[in-house]
Every structure is written in structure tokens, then in C-alpha cells.
Design a protein around this motif. Structure first.
Motif, PDB file in Angstrom:
ATOM      1  N   MET A   1     -10.390 -12.256  -5.932  1.00  0.00           N
ATOM      2  CA  MET A   1     -10.518 -11.416  -5.360  1.00  0.00           C
ATOM      3  C   MET A   1      -9.020 -10.452  -6.428  1.00  0.00           C
ATOM      4  N   SER A   2      -9.786  -9.370  -6.411  1.00  0.00           N
ATOM      5  CA  SER A   2      -8.386  -8.295  -7.020  1.00  0.00           C
ATOM      6  C   SER A   2      -7.400  -8.127  -6.602  1.00  0.00           C
ATOM      7  N   ASP A   3      -6.575  -7.819  -7.735  1.00  0.00           N
ATOM      8  CA  ASP A   3      -4.811  -6.976  -7.383  1.00  0.00           C
ATOM      9  C   ASP A   3      -5.200  -7.001  -5.278  1.00  0.00           C
ATOM     10  N   ALA A   4      -5.920  -5.202  -5.951  1.00  0.00           N
ATOM     11  CA  ALA A   4      -5.271  -4.303  -4.793  1.00  0.00           C
ATOM     12  C   ALA A   4      -5.567  -5.356  -3.455  1.00  0.00           C
ATOM     13  N   GLN A   5      -6.324  -6.032  -3.046  1.00  0.00           N
ATOM     14  CA  GLN A   5      -6.329  -7.134  -1.709  1.00  0.00           C
ATOM     15  C   GLN A   5      -5.609  -8.635  -1.636  1.00  0.00           C
ATOM     16  N   ASP A   6      -5.310  -8.186  -2.314  1.00  0.00           N
ATOM     17  CA  ASP A   6      -4.403  -9.693  -2.662  1.00  0.00           C
ATOM     18  C   ASP A   6      -3.121  -9.800  -1.632  1.00  0.00           C
ATOM     19  N   PRO A   7      -2.911 -10.150   0.132  1.00  0.00           N
ATOM     20  CA  PRO A   7      -2.431 -10.224   0.492  1.00  0.00           C
ATOM     21  C   PRO A   7      -0.545 -10.962   0.041  1.00  0.00           C
ATOM     22  N   ASN A   8      -0.934 -11.603  -0.891  1.00  0.00           N
ATOM     23  CA  ASN A   8       0.356 -12.281  -1.487  1.00  0.00           C
ATOM     24  C   ASN A   8       0.919 -11.498  -3.132  1.00  0.00           C
ATOM     25  N   LYS A   9       0.564 -10.344  -3.273  1.00  0.00           N
ATOM     26  CA  LYS A   9       1.223 -10.006  -4.019  1.00  0.00           C
ATOM     27  C   LYS A   9       2.256  -9.600  -4.273  1.00  0.00           C
ATOM     28  N   ASP A  10       3.079  -9.800  -5.243  1.00  0.00           N
ATOM     29  CA  ASP A  10       4.363  -9.300  -5.336  1.00  0.00           C
ATOM     30  C   ASP A  10       5.147  -8.008  -4.083  1.00  0.00           C
ATOM     31  N   VAL A  11       6.005  -7.958  -3.712  1.00  0.00           N
ATOM     32  CA  VAL A  11       6.160  -6.117  -3.250  1.00  0.00           C
ATOM     33  C   VAL A  11       6.490  -5.379  -3.574  1.00  0.00           C
ATOM     34  N   GLU A  12       7.182  -5.777  -5.309  1.00  0.00           N
ATOM     35  CA  GLU A  12       7.049  -5.160  -6.685  1.00  0.00           C
ATOM     36  C   GLU A  12       6.061  -4.863  -6.995  1.00  0.00           C
ATOM     37  N   ASP A  13       5.082  -4.945  -6.767  1.00  0.00           N
ATOM     38  CA  ASP A  13       3.960  -4.035  -7.284  1.00  0.00           C
ATOM     39  C   ASP A  13       3.311  -3.928  -6.552  1.00  0.00           C
ATOM     40  N   TRP A  14       3.495  -3.310  -5.438  1.00  0.00           N
ATOM     41  CA  TRP A  14       3.173  -2.272  -4.277  1.00  0.00           C
ATOM     42  C   TRP A  14       3.079  -0.797  -4.396  1.00  0.00           C
ATOM     43  N   VAL A  15       1.974  -0.139  -4.769  1.00  0.00           N
ATOM     44  CA  VAL A  15       1.182   0.843  -4.964  1.00  0.00           C
ATOM     45  C   VAL A  15       2.326   1.742  -3.721  1.00  0.00           C
ATOM     46  N   THR A  16       2.793   1.835  -2.467  1.00  0.00           N
ATOM     47  CA  THR A  16       2.969   2.420  -1.650  1.00  0.00           C
ATOM     48  C   THR A  16       4.404   1.436  -1.023  1.00  0.00           C
ATOM     49  N   GLY A  17       5.217   0.877  -2.506  1.00  0.00           N
ATOM     50  CA  GLY A  17       6.392   0.314  -2.490  1.00  0.00           C
ATOM     51  C   GLY A  17       7.240   1.184  -1.528  1.00  0.00           C
ATOM     52  N   ASP A  18       7.288   1.932  -1.953  1.00  0.00           N
ATOM     53  CA  ASP A  18       8.362   2.595  -2.210  1.00  0.00           C
ATOM     54  C   ASP A  18       8.404   3.941  -0.919  1.00  0.00           C
ATOM     55  N   GLU A  19       7.178   3.904  -0.236  1.00  0.00           N
ATOM     56  CA  GLU A  19       7.457   4.571   0.973  1.00  0.00           C
ATOM     57  C   GLU A  19       7.785   4.363   2.435  1.00  0.00           C
ATOM     58  N   PRO A  20       8.600   5.103   2.694  1.00  0.00           N
ATOM     59  CA  PRO A  20       9.220   4.396   4.266  1.00  0.00           C
ATOM     60  C   PRO A  20       8.257   3.083   4.903  1.00  0.00           C
ATOM     61  N   ALA A  21       9.716   2.234   5.206  1.00  0.00           N
ATOM     62  CA  ALA A  21       9.710   0.932   6.532  1.00  0.00           C
ATOM     63  C   ALA A  21       8.102   2.122   7.700  1.00  0.00           C
ATOM     64  N   THR A  22       7.099   1.013   7.939  1.00  0.00           N
ATOM     65  CA  THR A  22       6.468   1.325   8.818  1.00  0.00           C
ATOM     66  C   THR A  22       6.596   1.396  10.089  1.00  0.00           C
ATOM     67  N   GLY A  23       6.244   1.183  11.358  1.00  0.00           N
ATOM     68  CA  GLY A  23       7.289   1.456  12.849  1.00  0.00           C
ATOM     69  C   GLY A  23       6.666  -0.250  13.058  1.00  0.00           C
ATOM     70  N   PRO A  24       5.874  -0.620  12.391  1.00  0.00           N
ATOM     71  CA  PRO A  24       5.995  -2.153  12.847  1.00  0.00           C
ATOM     72  C   PRO A  24       6.377  -3.191  12.142  1.00  0.00           C
ATOM     73  N   GLN A  25       6.404  -2.604  10.793  1.00  0.00           N
ATOM     74  CA  GLN A  25       8.145  -3.428  10.778  1.00  0.00           C
ATOM     75  C   GLN A  25       8.878  -3.231  10.635  1.00  0.00           C
ATOM     76  N   LEU A  26       9.396  -2.203  10.938  1.00  0.00           N
ATOM     77  CA  LEU A  26      10.915  -1.702  11.934  1.00  0.00           C
ATOM     78  C   LEU A  26      10.942  -2.548  13.138  1.00  0.00           C
ATOM     79  N   SER A  27       9.796  -2.434  13.856  1.00  0.00           N
ATOM     80  CA  SER A  27      10.393  -3.077  15.356  1.00  0.00           C
ATOM     81  C   SER A  27      10.512  -4.559  14.868  1.00  0.00           C
ATOM     82  N   TYR A  28       9.619  -5.944  14.349  1.00  0.00           N
ATOM     83  CA  TYR A  28       9.504  -7.130  14.136  1.00  0.00           C
ATOM     84  C   TYR A  28      10.879  -7.176  13.846  1.00  0.00           C
TER      85      TYR A  28
END
Length: 81
Positions: A1-28
Motif C-alpha cells: 500500500m502506498s503512503d497516500a493510501q495508508d490510513p495509519n499515516k501520521d497526521v503531520e504527514d497529511w497533505v490536507t492536514g492544514d485544511e479546516p476540520a470536516t463536518g463529521p470530525q467536528l460533530s464527533y
């Protein structure tokens, strides 16, 4: 599995980590924070929200991982966008 598809990728390495939190994230996150007696800071990023969800899940008896099974008890245990 490539890094882009790894669900356990460190949040510091997320390409979209600096974007605003999603609605589902905020709700939960609101649900977890309410149960923990905490406030959700305004304007969280996806990465910040994920970290806070992980922390609150670990502290909640409802969602904390059961050491004997290694699985979370509650739904929505996957917080990755």
C-alpha cells in the motif's frame, strides 16, 4: 500500500492536514468533548481535530480500546479523513 493510501499515516504527514476540520470530525468531536466536559477550540484543522479525537477516545470509557480485543467499542472509531 502506498503512503497516500495508508490510513495509519501520521497526521503531520497529511497533505490536507492544514485544511479546516470536516463536518463529521467536528460533530464527533463535539460529542466526545461534551462527554469529557471539554470545549472544542474554534477553527481546528483536520490534523488538530484528529489528534483531539484520538485523545478523547482514549479517555472515554465508551470508546477506549479494550485491551483484550484491541478493538474500540463505539462506532466511528476511525477518525482519519
Amino acid at each position: 500500500m502506498s503512503d497516500a493510501q495508508d490510513p495509519n499515516k501520521d497526521v503531520e504527514d497529511w497533505v490536507t492536514g492544514d485544511e479546516p476540520a470536516t463536518g463529521p470530525q467536528l460533530s464527533y468531536l463535539q460529542t466526545l468533548a461534551r462527554e469529557a466536559g471539554e470545549e472544542v477550540p474554534p477553527e481546528l484543522t483536520k490534523a488538530e481535530a484528529s489528534k483531539m479525537i484520538d485523545r478523547l477516545q482514549g479517555a472515554s470509557p465508551r470508546t477506549a480500546k479494550d485491551p483484550s480485543s484491541g478493538a474500540a467499542d463505539g462506532p466511528g472509531s476511525d477518525t482519519r479523513p
